[in-house]
Write a protein that holds these residues in place. Structure first.
Motif, PDB file in Angstrom:
ATOM      1  N   ASP A 257       0.754  -1.113   0.018  1.00  0.00           N
ATOM      2  CA  ASP A 257       0.012  -0.051   0.005  1.00  0.00           C
ATOM      3  C   ASP A 257       0.726   1.221   0.032  1.00  0.00           C
ATOM      4  O   ASP A 257       2.057   1.136   0.010  1.00  0.00           O
ATOM      5  CB  ASP A 257      -0.813  -0.181   1.273  1.00  0.00           C
ATOM      6  CG  ASP A 257      -1.928  -1.008   1.159  1.00  0.00           C
ATOM      7  OD1 ASP A 257      -2.181  -1.814   2.218  1.00  0.00           O
ATOM      8  OD2 ASP A 257      -2.282  -1.190   0.049  1.00  0.00           O
ATOM      9  N   GLY A 258       0.127   2.691  -0.051  1.00  0.00           N
ATOM     10  CA  GLY A 258       0.790   3.600  -0.046  1.00  0.00           C
ATOM     11  C   GLY A 258       0.578   4.454  -1.073  1.00  0.00           C
ATOM     12  O   GLY A 258       1.108   4.315  -2.259  1.00  0.00           O
ATOM     13  N   ASN A 259      -0.285   5.505  -0.962  1.00  0.00           N
ATOM     14  CA  ASN A 259      -0.882   6.057  -1.911  1.00  0.00           C
ATOM     15  C   ASN A 259      -1.369   7.451  -1.749  1.00  0.00           C
ATOM     16  O   ASN A 259      -1.093   7.931  -0.469  1.00  0.00           O
ATOM     17  CB  ASN A 259      -2.116   5.254  -2.322  1.00  0.00           C
ATOM     18  CG  ASN A 259      -2.901   5.901  -3.756  1.00  0.00           C
ATOM     19  OD1 ASN A 259      -2.599   7.141  -4.047  1.00  0.00           O
ATOM     20  ND2 ASN A 259      -3.758   5.275  -4.251  1.00  0.00           N
ATOM     21  N   GLY A 260      -1.952   8.397  -2.560  1.00  0.00           N
ATOM     22  CA  GLY A 260      -2.349   9.785  -2.167  1.00  0.00           C
ATOM     23  C   GLY A 260      -3.634  10.024  -2.724  1.00  0.00           C
ATOM     24  O   GLY A 260      -3.687  10.642  -3.867  1.00  0.00           O
TER      25      GLY A 260
ATOM     26  N   TYR B 154       4.745   7.359  -4.746  1.00  0.00           N
ATOM     27  CA  TYR B 154       3.873   7.894  -3.891  1.00  0.00           C
ATOM     28  C   TYR B 154       4.266   9.380  -3.504  1.00  0.00           C
ATOM     29  O   TYR B 154       5.251   9.777  -3.471  1.00  0.00           O
ATOM     30  CB  TYR B 154       3.327   7.010  -2.801  1.00  0.00           C
ATOM     31  CG  TYR B 154       2.597   5.627  -3.457  1.00  0.00           C
ATOM     32  CD1 TYR B 154       1.371   6.065  -4.046  1.00  0.00           C
ATOM     33  CD2 TYR B 154       3.079   4.527  -3.531  1.00  0.00           C
ATOM     34  CE1 TYR B 154       0.567   5.027  -4.662  1.00  0.00           C
ATOM     35  CE2 TYR B 154       2.387   3.431  -4.386  1.00  0.00           C
ATOM     36  CZ  TYR B 154       1.168   3.864  -4.836  1.00  0.00           C
ATOM     37  OH  TYR B 154       0.274   2.803  -5.339  1.00  0.00           O
TER      38      TYR B 154
ATOM     39  N   ALA C  92       5.359   6.451  -0.006  1.00  0.00           N
ATOM     40  CA  ALA C  92       5.121   7.943   0.262  1.00  0.00           C
ATOM     41  C   ALA C  92       6.381   8.522   1.199  1.00  0.00           C
ATOM     42  O   ALA C  92       6.654   7.659   2.253  1.00  0.00           O
ATOM     43  CB  ALA C  92       3.842   8.406   0.985  1.00  0.00           C
ATOM     44  N   ASN C  93       6.742   9.664   0.889  1.00  0.00           N
ATOM     45  CA  ASN C  93       7.920  10.248   1.917  1.00  0.00           C
ATOM     46  C   ASN C  93       9.283   9.639   1.827  1.00  0.00           C
ATOM     47  O   ASN C  93       9.860   9.933   2.577  1.00  0.00           O
ATOM     48  CB  ASN C  93       7.148  10.301   3.095  1.00  0.00           C
ATOM     49  CG  ASN C  93       6.235  11.451   3.426  1.00  0.00           C
ATOM     50  OD1 ASN C  93       6.046  12.143   2.538  1.00  0.00           O
ATOM     51  ND2 ASN C  93       5.614  11.256   4.416  1.00  0.00           N
TER      52      ASN C  93
ATOM     53  N   LEU D 131       9.136   3.536   3.688  1.00  0.00           N
ATOM     54  CA  LEU D 131       9.659   3.780   4.930  1.00  0.00           C
ATOM     55  C   LEU D 131       9.280   2.709   5.773  1.00  0.00           C
ATOM     56  O   LEU D 131       8.126   2.358   5.804  1.00  0.00           O
ATOM     57  CB  LEU D 131       9.101   5.287   5.513  1.00  0.00           C
ATOM     58  CG  LEU D 131       9.524   6.481   5.060  1.00  0.00           C
ATOM     59  CD1 LEU D 131       8.832   7.681   5.392  1.00  0.00           C
ATOM     60  CD2 LEU D 131      11.082   6.605   5.376  1.00  0.00           C
TER      61      LEU D 131
ATOM     62  N   VAL E 249       7.679   3.622  10.241  1.00  0.00           N
ATOM     63  CA  VAL E 249       8.275   4.841  10.839  1.00  0.00           C
ATOM     64  C   VAL E 249       7.857   4.585  12.220  1.00  0.00           C
ATOM     65  O   VAL E 249       6.705   4.417  12.525  1.00  0.00           O
ATOM     66  CB  VAL E 249       8.006   5.868  10.394  1.00  0.00           C
ATOM     67  CG1 VAL E 249       8.687   6.987  10.747  1.00  0.00           C
ATOM     68  CG2 VAL E 249       8.313   5.969   8.877  1.00  0.00           C
TER      69      VAL E 249
ATOM     70  N   HIS F 259       6.408   6.134  15.361  1.00  0.00           N
ATOM     71  CA  HIS F 259       5.694   7.316  15.745  1.00  0.00           C
ATOM     72  C   HIS F 259       5.498   6.902  17.286  1.00  0.00           C
ATOM     73  O   HIS F 259       5.067   6.027  17.769  1.00  0.00           O
ATOM     74  CB  HIS F 259       4.326   7.314  15.247  1.00  0.00           C
ATOM     75  CG  HIS F 259       4.356   7.588  13.507  1.00  0.00           C
ATOM     76  ND1 HIS F 259       4.729   6.992  12.763  1.00  0.00           N
ATOM     77  CD2 HIS F 259       4.222   8.818  13.015  1.00  0.00           C
ATOM     78  CE1 HIS F 259       4.588   7.537  11.483  1.00  0.00           C
ATOM     79  NE2 HIS F 259       4.611   8.561  11.545  1.00  0.00           N
TER      80      HIS F 259
ATOM     81  N   ARG G 108      -5.186   4.393  -0.145  1.00  0.00           N
ATOM     82  CA  ARG G 108      -3.794   3.541  -0.339  1.00  0.00           C
ATOM     83  C   ARG G 108      -4.052   2.759  -1.606  1.00  0.00           C
ATOM     84  O   ARG G 108      -4.860   3.426  -2.551  1.00  0.00           O
ATOM     85  CB  ARG G 108      -4.475   2.391   0.753  1.00  0.00           C
ATOM     86  CG  ARG G 108      -3.973   2.880   2.122  1.00  0.00           C
ATOM     87  CD  ARG G 108      -4.688   1.868   3.074  1.00  0.00           C
ATOM     88  NE  ARG G 108      -3.654   0.692   3.249  1.00  0.00           N
ATOM     89  CZ  ARG G 108      -2.937   0.141   4.288  1.00  0.00           C
ATOM     90  NH1 ARG G 108      -3.500   0.443   5.460  1.00  0.00           N
ATOM     91  NH2 ARG G 108      -2.438  -0.943   4.407  1.00  0.00           N
TER      92      ARG G 108
ATOM     93  N   LEU H  11      -3.691   7.807   5.217  1.00  0.00           N
ATOM     94  CA  LEU H  11      -4.152   7.059   3.985  1.00  0.00           C
ATOM     95  C   LEU H  11      -5.087   6.090   4.198  1.00  0.00           C
ATOM     96  O   LEU H  11      -4.991   5.284   5.490  1.00  0.00           O
ATOM     97  CB  LEU H  11      -2.723   6.564   3.220  1.00  0.00           C
ATOM     98  CG  LEU H  11      -1.864   7.315   2.728  1.00  0.00           C
ATOM     99  CD1 LEU H  11      -0.718   6.640   2.024  1.00  0.00           C
ATOM    100  CD2 LEU H  11      -2.393   8.198   1.707  1.00  0.00           C
TER     101      LEU H  11
ATOM    102  N   PHE I 183       3.209   9.919   9.086  1.00  0.00           N
ATOM    103  CA  PHE I 183       2.842   8.711   8.080  1.00  0.00           C
ATOM    104  C   PHE I 183       1.802   7.851   8.517  1.00  0.00           C
ATOM    105  O   PHE I 183       2.385   7.022   9.271  1.00  0.00           O
ATOM    106  CB  PHE I 183       3.785   8.229   7.270  1.00  0.00           C
ATOM    107  CG  PHE I 183       3.611   7.559   6.228  1.00  0.00           C
ATOM    108  CD1 PHE I 183       2.714   7.853   4.850  1.00  0.00           C
ATOM    109  CD2 PHE I 183       3.957   6.033   6.020  1.00  0.00           C
ATOM    110  CE1 PHE I 183       2.507   7.034   3.953  1.00  0.00           C
ATOM    111  CE2 PHE I 183       3.602   5.188   5.116  1.00  0.00           C
ATOM    112  CZ  PHE I 183       2.780   5.652   4.143  1.00  0.00           C
ATOM    113  N   ILE I 184       0.556   7.943   8.361  1.00  0.00           N
ATOM    114  CA  ILE I 184      -0.342   7.122   8.927  1.00  0.00           C
ATOM    115  C   ILE I 184      -1.205   6.420   8.171  1.00  0.00           C
ATOM    116  O   ILE I 184      -1.969   6.851   7.402  1.00  0.00           O
ATOM    117  CB  ILE I 184      -1.179   7.949  10.138  1.00  0.00           C
ATOM    118  CG1 ILE I 184      -0.380   8.725  11.048  1.00  0.00           C
ATOM    119  CG2 ILE I 184      -2.380   7.307  10.583  1.00  0.00           C
ATOM    120  CD1 ILE I 184      -0.907   9.407  11.985  1.00  0.00           C
ATOM    121  N   MET I 185      -1.208   4.976   8.221  1.00  0.00           N
ATOM    122  CA  MET I 185      -2.220   3.980   7.477  1.00  0.00           C
ATOM    123  C   MET I 185      -3.002   3.101   8.451  1.00  0.00           C
ATOM    124  O   MET I 185      -3.730   2.435   7.997  1.00  0.00           O
ATOM    125  CB  MET I 185      -1.312   3.098   6.726  1.00  0.00           C
ATOM    126  CG  MET I 185      -0.462   4.110   5.750  1.00  0.00           C
ATOM    127  SD  MET I 185      -0.204   3.290   3.887  1.00  0.00           S
ATOM    128  CE  MET I 185       0.447   1.732   4.539  1.00  0.00           C
TER     129      MET I 185
END
Lengths: 303, 303, 303
Positions: A300-303, B247, B267-268, B283, B286, B288, C220, C253, C270-272
């Motif tokens: 995953d990981g999108n915008g 992303y 992303a990032n 990443l 990460v 948090h 996502r 996301l 960065f939060i999923m």
């Protein structure tokens, strides 16, 4: 007008009475957004003569055209200043006459041209893609953003409400670069690309500083007074020393944060404490997981 | 004009003499920003006929209207090319006649239309929110940005100064997407949202590549020559293989960095080294810190 | 027209025949981009009377001017709705008459004014740099972006194609703030600075929410159907509870992600996954390497 439209008009008129604060009816004029836009365009033209018009200026016409444009600007600026100072309370009303303020501002333009010349040099030296001074003036958004901020800073310093922020917001809309009129910025300032840059009201930036797009020089969460309203007018944003470079996406926060001279801040760094002079700050080898997709399902990981 | 205004005019005239490099007085015309803006609008109209006008084009008028618009563009482009090639030194002056350059450029437009058709398909397939091809052409900023970059790339390849960058900067201002005219971009290219995207001069991007907003394909710190000036014209920006997805907010830097085909960059992510084909880079979880506010006082972190 | 130009025109006409989908020739008109731009400007004027014109409105003229502007808007909107509903298939064509849709929309404007008043309050309370309500309406890009999105959301809810997205894209181009018309947004909403903000189609945002620039509320990676096309119309974007603050550059996301009420999300987070109510989420003391440059050669990291 049929009955349904009539009813909508009546409801709107009622709403204008009931929902105050967001309409200006029968009250003093405010500075006009279209007028401020024209003012910014005319001021840029007087700063960079011959660059932004369709035709170059001939030397024999220069004096006449400069005088005409300056007169036009002086009249327009005086009118908008008159509109904005009505917002001041009585104590602050002791400011100068609007016409004097306009002329005081305009007499600063030669000094601003000197600073902008250093900004053009900094862009040429700071970007390997820049081919000429002409390219920088015609095609680098930072130059417009910095020129407008340097001018708005003078009006801000004079205590004129609204107009300075309307000027920087005009250029923010064009460039994606959001510099508050209050920020103090030294010579040889360069922002490459620029989109997403935010520089707060109480920043103090030295000379020969280079920023990339997406850099934030912002506030930490701010203090509130006893009634829960944010306390206005205190130092909230960082200081940046001479010869500092800040790479894209770095975020630097807080009124007590100082980035020491000659330091380099890496991309995406996140800083809330002061950094010594001559430092090199980078996200330490950020841990990235690298997988082979053939052995894993799509992640995953999108915008 | 009173004495104070007179003095400001005199000071400005003096400043025009003393602070050179940022005025163009009595010298050759440069390409005009308003003219380049009109040129971009007319070119977009000829690429997407019937889309950007107020009324659709009727089939019986198509030939006549296309011929008229093309003539208008050819005349305007020749004029601006004439202005820009004056900046070239004598060696480079051996470039073709401005009229021939304009026609050579215009004869590439049908090929560009073919590429843009693939970009529209990529947007439709790449965004679940896209409802129709029409929506993409009317309401997706990436399409304008890519169309203008694909055109500016041809003029850049011809060696014409200034105009290519003025074109991409025109569309950067509208869309927040900053793609240098030098970048080489394959078919089926899609940028979603787009604000803050930066793609450098020497990037080479494959086909079927998708980027989100805030992605940087940039340079690492660049080499300087013996006099301390940046060395211009060397490969500074990454290559991106076919079918790569990047992303939002990812930053990829360096002229030797290659993102292998079919890879996905999260992303990032922050990447300064090459990535193998078929990789998935994110990443790593990460760290948090998550606190319950009821047990802690409000923390910092603002902009 | 000489032979080379003639050939280019012929090639373009051939391209119009062969490369379909990106021209609209002899077909129904689509909504016009210039018309939608004028519509947005007129609607903002009716929401904030006296603010965006050059002169304030006098009370005695208010009724007449409001009625005239409303009539102008009703006619223009009906025309554009007619153009857009032609794209609907037969089932959806059972929507109301375009004129009724336009009036239904316009009758929502007083309610939208009430919401925008809360947004202005939120900006005043949320930014220590804000000096007055007037400054917020004249110089804060978020207010335009939110006003246009709140209006486009109603047209989106009516099932009208194209126009809602053209409206939000118009304001995205001006402000760098990209909010999909589908997003549901509560009262007292404030976005500071705004450049680079992306809010997806299926977001649901509570009241008293504050975002900074560069915040993404995105999807996502999305599901595809058996033919490999993205599945449209499913919940893909996060929910954000009341009184949440999200600092610059944070990326959140996923359609199942919920940010609990009264939580604070730190810069660049960065939060999923969902976050409990009353949480404070921050990048844990991100490891930055800090070196003294005098002992090391200059390192990399650029854009």
């Amino acid at each position: 007008m049929d009955i349904s439209e009539r009813k909508i008009v009546d409801d709107l008129l009622l709403s204008y009475q009931e929902v105050g604060g967001i309409n200006r009816i029968d009250s003093a004029n405010l500075p006009s957004r279209p007028a401020i836009a024209t003012l910014c365009e005319d001021l840029l033209q007087i700063l960079f003569p011959g660059f932004l018009e369709t035709e170059a200026i001939e030397a024999e016409n220069l004096e006449k055209e400069t005088a005409q444009l300056l007169s036009k600007i002086a009249i327009a600026l005086e009118k908008e200043i008159k509109r904005s100072v009505r917002l001041l309370n009585e104590v602050n009303l002791k400011v100068k006459d609007p016409k004097d303020l306009a002329l005081d501002f305009l007499s600063e333009l030669p000094k601003i041209r000197g600073l902008l010349r250093t900004d053009v040099e900094a862009a040429y030296e700071g970007d390997p893609a820049a081919q000429s001074f002409e390219e920088i003036i015609l095609a680098y958004p930072c130059l417009e953003a910095i020129a407008v901020q340097r001018m708005s800073h003078i009006l801000y310093y004079f205590g004129i409400p609204l107009i300075p922020r309307m000027m920087t917001e005009w250029v923010h809309s064009k460039t994606g670069i959001d510099i508050h009129p209050g920020a103090k910025i030294g010579s040889h300032f360069f922002i490459d690309h620029g989109t997403g840059v935010v520089i707060g009201e109480t920043c103090v930036i030295g000379s020969h500083v280079k920023l990339y797009h997406g850099v934030t020089l912002g506030a930490r969460s701010f203090q509130k007074d006893n009634e829960g309203n944010p306390i206005k007018g205190i130092k909230r944003h960082p200081n940046v020393g001479d010869n500092v470079i800040i790479y894209p996406g770095a975020t630097i926060l807080g009124g007590e944060t100082v980035i020491g001279a000659r330091s380099t801040i890496g991309a995406n760094a996140f800083i809330m404490n002061s950094i010594n002079e001559d430092s090199l700050v980078a996200l330490s080898e950020v841990e990235h997981e690298i997988k082979n997709k053939r052995n894993h399902k799509e992640a995953d990981g999108n915008g």
